[in-house]
Motif scaffolding. Structure first.
Motif, PDB file in Angstrom:
ATOM      1  N   ALA A 241       0.825  -1.208   0.000  1.00 58.26           N
ATOM      2  CA  ALA A 241       0.000   0.000   0.000  1.00 58.26           C
ATOM      3  C   ALA A 241       0.863   1.265   0.000  1.00 58.26           C
ATOM      4  O   ALA A 241       0.562   2.232  -0.710  1.00 58.26           O
ATOM      5  CB  ALA A 241      -0.929  -0.008   1.215  1.00 58.26           C
ATOM      6  N   CYS A 244       2.005   2.008  -3.323  1.00 58.60           N
ATOM      7  CA  CYS A 244       0.942   2.559  -4.170  1.00 58.60           C
ATOM      8  C   CYS A 244       0.632   4.012  -3.834  1.00 58.60           C
ATOM      9  O   CYS A 244      -0.321   4.585  -4.382  1.00 58.60           O
ATOM     10  CB  CYS A 244      -0.329   1.717  -4.035  1.00 58.60           C
ATOM     11  N   ILE A 246       0.061   5.223  -0.603  1.00 57.41           N
ATOM     12  CA  ILE A 246      -0.725   5.380   0.619  1.00 57.41           C
ATOM     13  C   ILE A 246       0.209   5.765   1.762  1.00 57.41           C
ATOM     14  O   ILE A 246       1.307   5.222   1.894  1.00 57.41           O
ATOM     15  CB  ILE A 246      -1.473   4.081   0.970  1.00 57.41           C
ATOM     16  N   ALA A 250      -1.982   5.261   7.225  1.00 54.44           N
ATOM     17  CA  ALA A 250      -3.169   4.802   6.509  1.00 54.44           C
ATOM     18  C   ALA A 250      -2.976   3.374   6.015  1.00 54.44           C
ATOM     19  O   ALA A 250      -3.923   2.575   5.998  1.00 54.44           O
ATOM     20  CB  ALA A 250      -3.464   5.727   5.336  1.00 54.44           C
ATOM     21  N   ALA A 251      -1.734   3.049   5.616  1.00 48.50           N
ATOM     22  CA  ALA A 251      -1.447   1.685   5.176  1.00 48.50           C
ATOM     23  C   ALA A 251      -1.649   0.698   6.325  1.00 48.50           C
ATOM     24  O   ALA A 251      -2.165  -0.404   6.123  1.00 48.50           O
ATOM     25  CB  ALA A 251      -0.026   1.599   4.635  1.00 48.50           C
ATOM     26  N   ASP A 300      -5.409   1.132  -6.404  1.00 46.15           N
ATOM     27  CA  ASP A 300      -4.260   1.944  -6.001  1.00 46.15           C
ATOM     28  C   ASP A 300      -4.677   3.136  -5.148  1.00 46.15           C
ATOM     29  O   ASP A 300      -3.885   4.028  -4.876  1.00 46.15           O
ATOM     30  CB  ASP A 300      -3.465   2.420  -7.219  1.00 46.15           C
ATOM     31  N   ARG A 301      -5.945   3.161  -4.743  1.00 47.15           N
ATOM     32  CA  ARG A 301      -6.453   4.230  -3.900  1.00 47.15           C
ATOM     33  C   ARG A 301      -6.913   3.656  -2.561  1.00 47.15           C
ATOM     34  O   ARG A 301      -7.287   2.480  -2.473  1.00 47.15           O
ATOM     35  CB  ARG A 301      -7.611   4.969  -4.576  1.00 47.15           C
ATOM     36  N   LEU A 302      -6.929   4.512  -1.563  1.00 47.11           N
ATOM     37  CA  LEU A 302      -7.250   4.063  -0.213  1.00 47.11           C
ATOM     38  C   LEU A 302      -8.647   3.457  -0.141  1.00 47.11           C
ATOM     39  O   LEU A 302      -8.854   2.433   0.515  1.00 47.11           O
ATOM     40  CB  LEU A 302      -7.119   5.229   0.773  1.00 47.11           C
ATOM     41  N   TYR A 306      -9.567  -0.284   1.175  1.00 45.35           N
ATOM     42  CA  TYR A 306     -10.496  -0.517   2.281  1.00 45.35           C
ATOM     43  C   TYR A 306     -11.579  -1.526   1.883  1.00 45.35           C
ATOM     44  O   TYR A 306     -11.910  -2.437   2.645  1.00 45.35           O
ATOM     45  CB  TYR A 306     -11.143   0.786   2.724  1.00 45.35           C
TER      46      TYR A 306
END
Length: 401
Positions: A241, A244, A246, A250-251, A300-302, A306
Motif C-alpha cells: 500500500a 501505491c 498510501i 493509513a497503510a 491503487d487508492r485508499l 479498504y
C-alpha cells in the motif's frame, strides 16, 4: 456441559491468540522502518517471518500433543514466557542473523503454543455452539491487527523499532502469564461420558490412524494452500500500500481493517457452520478469498484498499476456525490437540512461503504484482482440494448426545 466458566476459557483463548499471534505478525509493521534503519534487505527481514511459520508449525504439533497429555495450562504458560523472551532478545539483535534466530526461532516456538492447545481446550468445554466458540477464540487473531499493529506503529513513531519491540515483549509477559493460570480442564460430564456411541459409530481413532487418514490429508493440504495463498498478501500489505502512494499510518489502517473484517468473518462463518455445516461454508470462504486476492491488482487508492480489505479479511478470517471443527467432527476430542497441531503445522508451512516469496519478488522486480498473481492461483487450488473432503464414516458416534 453448561458451566459458565467455559466462557472464561473462550476469553482467555481469544486474548492469547490476539497477543501471541499479533506480536508475531507485527513484523509486517516493523519491516519498513527496520530496513531503513539497519540496511537489512526486505528478503532478510521477511525470512525471519518464514522461520517463524516453520518453527511454529513444528512446535504447534508438539505443543498440541503435549496439551492432550498434560493439559493446555502448562503449554500456554511456557509459550507466554518464551514469547516475551524472544521479542526482548530480538529487539537487541546486532545483526540480521541474530534477529532471524531470535525472532524467527524463539518467537515462532512460542506462537505455536497458543492456537492448537487453546482451541482443543475450548472444544472440550462445549457440546453445543462449538463452531461459534472456536471462532471466538480464533477471533483473537482478527483483533490483533486492530490492537497490536496500531500500538506497534505508534511506538515506532514515538521512539524507534527496537524500543517498540521490547515494549511488546514485556507487555506479552504482563498479559499472558496471568491469563495462562486461568486455563482449566473441562469437568467430567455427568454420567461418565459426553459422547454418544450409536450402533453405526466408529470409535475415536488413534493418532496414527488419524494422521494417515484421507480426511486428514485433504484437510492438511487445503489448510496449506489456503494459508500459502493469503500469507504473502497479508504480510506485505502495508509495504504494498505504501508503494501505491498510501501514507504509512493509513497503510497500517488497511491492515487493521482486514483484522476487523476477519473478526466479523470468524463470528459469521462460525454461526453459518453451526447451521449449514462447516464444509460448504469453508468452500465458499475459500472462493471469496481467491477473488479478493486478485482484486488487489486493480486498486491503487485508499478507498479501494479498504473495500477489498473488508472482503479479504472476512474470507480468510472466517475459514480459519473451520478446519478445527471439521477435524473434531472426524476424529473426536481424544486426539484433537495432536491432530489440530499437525494441521497447524501444515498451515504454518504454507504461511512460511508467502513472506519469503513476497520479499524475493519485490527485491527482484521492485513490484508485488507477481505475488498477487501467484497467490490467486494457489487460493483456487485450495478451493479445488476442499471439494474432495468427505467426513470420516460413522463419525456421528463422536458427536454430542
Amino acid at each position: 456441559m453448561k458451566s459458565s466458566y467455559r466462557w472464561v476459557i473462550v476469553a482467555v483463548g481469544a486474548l492469547m491468540t490476539c497477543v501471541g499471534i499479533g506480536a508475531m505478525f507485527s513484523l509486517a509493521v516493523f519491516l519498513q522502518p527496520m530496513a531503513a534503519d539497519t540496511g537489512w534487505s526486505r528478503t532478510g527481514i521477511s525470512s525471519a517471518m518464514t522461520l517463524d511459520f516453520l518453527v511454529m508449525g513444528v512446535a504447534g504439533f508438539g505443543w498440541g500433543a503435549a496439551s492432550d497429555r498434560f493439559g493446555a495450562r502448562i503449554v500456554v504458560l511456557a509459550g507466554s514466557a518464551l514469547l516475551g523472551l524472544g521479542l526482548v532478545l530480538a529487539s537487541r539483535a546486532a545483526s540480521l542473523l541474530q534477529f532471524q534466530l531470535t525472532y524467527g526461532v524463539v518467537v515462532g516456538l512460542a506462537a505455536g503454543a497458543f492456537v492448537a492447545p487453546m482451541i482443543a481446550a475450548v472444544m472440550d468445554w462445549f457440546e453445543d455452539s462449538r463452531s461459534l466458540a472456536v471462532s471466538l477464540v480464533s477471533a483473537g487473531i482478527g483483533v490483533a491487527p486492530m490492537t497490536v499493529s496500531p500500538f506497534v506503529r505508534w511506538l515506532i513513531s514515538a521512539y524507534d523499532w527496537r524500543s517498540a519491540m521490547m515494549v511488546v515483549g514485556i507487555a506479552a509477559w504482563v498479559l499472558l502469564i496471568p491469563a495462562a493460570l486461568l486455563v482449566r480442564r473441562a469437568p467430567a460430564p455427568a454420567g461418565g461420558g459426553a459422547l454418544s456411541a450409536g450402533p453405526a459409530a466408529q470409535p475415536s481413532p488413534s493418532v496414527r490412524e488419524a494422521l494417515r487418514s484421507p480426511q486428514f490429508v485433504v484437510l492438511a493440504l487445503t489448510f496449506f494452500l489456503c494459508c500459502g495463498a493469503h500469507s504473502g498478501p497479508i504480510f506485505h500489505m502495508v509495504s504494498y500500500a505504501i508503494g501505491c502512494g498510501i501514507a504509512p499510518m493509513a497503510a497500517v489502517s488497511i491492515y487493521s481493517l482486514e483484522g476487523l473484517s476477519g473478526l466479523g468473518g470468524r463470528l459469521l462463518f462460525g454461526l453459518l457452520a453451526d447451521r449449514f455445516g462447516a464444509k460448504p461454508v469453508l468452500i465458499a470462504g475459500l472462493l471469496v478469498q481467491s477473488v479478493a486476492i486478485s482484486g488487489y491488482l486493480a486498486v491503487d487508492r485508499l478507498s479501494g484498499f479498504y473495500l477489498l480489505s473488508l472482503v479479504f479479511g472476512l474470507a480468510y478470517g472466517g475459514v480459519m476456525p473451520l478446519y478445527a471443527v471439521l477435524a473434531r467432527e472426524s476424529f473426536g476430542q481424544r486426539v484433537i490437540g495432536t491432530v489440530f497441531g499437525a494441521l497447524t503445522m501444515a498451515s504454518s508451512l504454507g504461511m512460511a512461503f508467502g513472506p519469503w516469496a513476497g520479499g524475493r519478488i519485490f527485491d527482484a522486480f521492485n513490484s508485488y504484482m507477481w505475488l498477487y498473481i501467484g497467490a490467486t492461483g494457489v487460493a483456487l487450488g485450495a478451493v479445488a482440494v476442499a471439494f474432495t473432503f468427505q467426513a470420516r464414516p460413522g463419525t456421528e458416534g463422536l458427536q454430542p448426545a
